[in-house]
Write a protein that holds these residues in place. Structure first.
Motif: not given
Length: 246
Positions: A72-73, A121-124, A126-132
């Motif tokens: 979470l952190i 990455p599983t947090g929202p 981290a996923l946002r960055i990978g998607e971006g």
């Protein structure tokens, strides 16, 4: 009407401190503050509970364990990174800006890089960055397989560089000196050692000591990143073929 003072032999009653209302966000913010000020090794559920004036058991209603707290952190930190909307005409520049922003955030929270290494990455955030990253590269014509590999390699490059920086900060904390003094003294000793090497055995190391030592951390990171991005751009050129002018 004047209040009557309490007799001197009677102990004054202390007002009860207001109870902290626990929440997952508060626990995460407290954990991040501990990591930033004292390092990852200082973080524990007990330590977070102490900071919040409660017992460790009360945290488990919001966070399952330390492993989840670290996840979470980490994702909270990733939320500080800006992700631009893809622009095919500026894709390479956008990708560079995104990675440099990741670098800035990871340096600001140096020990968090230890969490990022070997983490899927599983947090929202981290996923946002990978998607971006994928969206930017695919918009720029990067072959999908190359784009997928590059997301992994870029993440490793940022985390490993920040992790190295966190190791120096750990040494600095142990020394009791401020960061600038510690780094100046440490690298001054390194430079002195290299200049004292026998030139008959290590002529290039001695002759190039200024080039080895002078570039700062940001300049070194940008140098490596630009090499990586240059290679990525060549993949696009190979995929699209040379441009023929009529």
């Amino acid at each position: 009407m004047t209040d009557i003072p309490a007799p001197p032999w009677r102990k004054a009653r202390r007002a009860n401190a207001p109870r902290t209302v626990l929440s997952r966000d508060l626990i995460v913010a407290t954990g991040l503050r501990i990591i930033d000020s004292e390092g990852l090794d200082a973080l524990s559920m007990r330590r977070v509970a102490q900071e919040l004036g409660t017992g460790p058991a009360s945290l488990y209603a919001h966070v399952e364990n330390k492993e989840e707290l670290l996840d979470l952190i980490y994702d909270e930190v990733m939320g500080e990174i800006r992700v631009p909307d893809p622009d095919p005409e500026r894709w390479l520049e956008q990708l560079r800006e995104l990675i440099m922003d990741e670098f800035r955030v990871f340096r600001a929270h140096a020990d968090i890089a230890k969490v990022g290494l070997a983490t899927v990455p599983t947090g929202p955030n981290a996923l946002r960055i990978g998607e971006g990253q994928l969206a930017i590269m695919l918009a720029g014509g990067v072959p999908p397989k190359v784009a997928g590999l590059m997301v992994d390699r870029l993440g490793l490059y940022v985390s490993s560089d920040a992790y190295e920086g966190s190791l120096y900060i750990t040494r600095q904390r142990a020394s009791g000196k401020d960061l600038e003094s510690f780094m100046g003294e440490f690298f001054g000793q390194v430079e002195e050692f290299y200049r004292g090497l026998p030139t008959d055995r290590f002529p290039n190391l001695v002759a190039q000591i200024d080039n080895l030592m002078n570039p700062g951390g940001v300049e070194r990171f940008e140098f490596g990143l630009d090499l990586i991005l240059r290679g990525l751009a060549s993949c696009v050129e190979e995929a699209t073929g040379p441009t023929t002018k009529g």
